[in-house]
Design an enzyme around this catalytic site. Structure first.
Site, mmCIF file in Angstrom:
data_model
loop_
_atom_site.group_PDB
_atom_site.id
_atom_site.type_symbol
_atom_site.label_atom_id
_atom_site.label_comp_id
_atom_site.label_asym_id
_atom_site.label_seq_id
_atom_site.Cartn_x
_atom_site.Cartn_y
_atom_site.Cartn_z
ATOM 1 N N GLU A 1 0.350 -0.933 -0.342
ATOM 2 C CA GLU A 1 0.133 -0.250 -0.374
ATOM 3 C C GLU A 1 0.720 1.539 0.010
ATOM 4 O OE1 GLU A 1 -2.729 -0.499 2.966
ATOM 5 O OE2 GLU A 1 -4.362 -1.648 2.395
ATOM 6 N N GLU B 1 -5.909 -8.890 -1.370
ATOM 7 C CA GLU B 1 -6.060 -8.037 0.031
ATOM 8 C C GLU B 1 -7.363 -8.033 -0.549
ATOM 9 O OE1 GLU B 1 -5.175 -5.659 2.652
ATOM 10 O OE2 GLU B 1 -2.902 -6.008 2.383
#
Ligand code: BG6
Length: 486
Positions: free
Chosen positions: A175, A384
């Site tokens: 991220e 995810e």
């Protein structure tokens, strides 16, 4: 239903959220080790040094460090084709700048990857999942310092060399776009301002001083570090597939007011696409650069030399996390979702989890289609996706987590439709396939797993594992290659 026959089904965790053993095997402290727990309504707290009387959730986490064989065996029982985890950088270089890597740390991951391969599970490995060695943060200012590019490259190279015959799929930074938001200064680039660093008292995360100039410089240095790692990785093993990892949140305009649409477009560019463009296309989007300049950021750190590195070190695949969508509006009175981590406005068409994360499978389809058309031909992975909830354990030890099954069912259906509509999706790893510490709140109580772990926010629990209803459901999904979602 149309998942390709070699589709990589699996699950994901991160070292700092599952391993524990925070000083075992020669490991040094990492940034995640400096955080206390919080809750949906209270932020996590940063400690400038370890305080003996406090409870740090990551220090023992779910003790995967000692349970990985048992856990991987259960992943294999579900039929996992891949398992995503991270290497905790501070296990390999405890002080970040050590002259030699820590053999005990390297051996731990050898053994863990061997355990996966024993069951034909492909490891999918993140090199840095909010796990910068604390010594790099405290001594060098994390990625705000260009020296950290070299430290990262050395770490990445050691891992690539060591595991080149065991690991094919790599992600450089988890991220990375988190650093476009104030909290990403600590979590993402490993920077705490000198004032906050020198303090003696714990500081609530959201009160850490933000320095946007340093934050965007640090993010730039991460781009360069990532590109250099990609270049090096391909030299070590040309078969490596190395990806970016973007936290993708779908932003809808709250109304059809053109000003809401413009605001959503800007949010989508600056939160989602700016970083993806740098890592996939190797260029800074000129609109993003203009945005930074218009917001007072001196972008002279984007040098010609660095831009050449970015162009040469583009990733092989685009991977992302997807949990929710949010709305954007210019109306200052529009109600917000009150969720933790990343804020946004309430969507009247959607329900939310108890942590305020709005459930939107169509948003996943929208995202897959958007990315596939922005980066044609680049393979995609959803690395995810999952539903954080407070599970109830019945007297007989079972956990009836229908809400989690519902969430997965609708999101898998959305992926299947996207594939039918031309999206080159190659993998799906659900988040927290076994319960782990929440990154956003530090809670054990916010559970994502197919496997329940007896560990609680007050530090109690014996770490025993048990299968939830979703365990058996996901096993069926994998067995049927996504056909049987009932
Ligand atoms: C992602 C992170 O943002 O979301 C994970 O990569 C994190 O580390 C996951 O755990 C879920 O967030 P949370 O706050 O519910 O743990």
């Amino acid at each position: 239903m149309s998942f390709p026959s070699n589709f990589l089904w699996g699950g994901a965790v991160a070292a700092n959220q599952c391993e524990g053993g925070y000083l075992e095997g020669g490991k040094g402290l990492s940034d995640a080790d400096m955080l206390l727990g919080g809750s949906h309504t209270a932020p996590r707290t940063f400690c400038p040094h370890i305080m003996e009387d406090k409870f740090y959730p990551s220090h023992n986490a779910i003790d995967f460090y000692h349970h990985y064989k048992e856990d991987i065996k259960m992943f294999a029982e579900m039929g996992f084709k891949t398992f995503r985890t991270s290497i905790n950088w501070a296990r390999i270089f405890p002080n970040g700048d050590d002259s030699m890597p820590n053999e005990e740390g390297l051996a731990f991951y050898d053994s863990m990857f061997d355990e996966c391969l024993k069951y034909d599970i492909e490891p999918l490995v993140t090199l840095c999942h909010y796990e910068i060695p604390w010594a790099i943060t405290s001594k060098y200012g994390g990625f705000t310092n260009r020296k950290t590019i070299d430290l990262y490259l050395r770490y990445a190279t050691v891992c690539f060399e060591r595991y080149k015959n065991k690991v094919k799929y790599w992600l450089t930074f988890n991220e990375i776009n988190g650093a476009t938001e104030p909290l990403g200064q600590y979590n993402g680039i490993g920077y705490v301002t000198p004032k906050d660093l020198a303090g003696n008292e714990p500081i609530p995360n959201n009160h850490l001083e933000d320095d946007p100039q340093k934050r965007f410089e640090g993010l730039h240095n991460e781009f360069v570090a990532s590109a250099k790692a990609v270049i090096e990785g391909h030299k070590i093993n040309p078969d490596f597939m190395i990806g970016c990892m973007i936290c993708h949140i779908t932003w809808y305009p709250l109304t059809c007011n053109p000003l809401d649409e413009l605001a959503a477009q800007e949010k989508d560019l600056m939160f989602n696409d700016f970083c993806g463009d740098v890592q996939v296309l190797g260029v800074y989007n000129p609109l993003a650069v203009a945005y930074l300049k218009n917001h007072g950021i001196d972008t002279s750190f984007i040098t010609d030399e660095d831009q050449a590195i970015l162009r040469a070190g583009t990733v092989d695949m685009y991977t992302f996390s997807y949990y929710m969508s949010n709305c954007v509006s210019v109306d200052p009175n529009a109600p917000d979702i009150g969720g933790n981590l990343i804020g946004g406005l309430k969507n009247p068409y959607l329900k939310a989890s108890d942590w305020g994360w709005q459930i939107d499978p169509e948003g996943l389809k929208w995202t897959l289609k958007k990315i596939a058309s922005r980066y044609p031909g680049v393979p995609l992975m959803v690395v995810e996706n999952g539903f954080g909830a407070a599970d109830k354990v019945e007297d007989d030890g079972s956990v009836h987590d229908d809400y989690r099954i519902d969430y997965f069912r609708s999101h898998i259906k959305a992926m299947s439709e996207a594939i039918d509509e031309g999206v080159p999706l190659i993998a799906y790893t659900t988040w927290g396939c076994i319960d782990v510490v929440s990154a956003g709140t530090g809670e054990f109580h916010k559970r994502y797993g197919f496997i329940y772990v007896d560990r609680h926010d007050d530090g109690t629990g014996d770490f025993s594992r048990s299968k939830k209803d979703s365990f058996y459901w996901y096993k069926k999904v994998i067995e049927s290659n996504g056909e049987d979602l009932d």
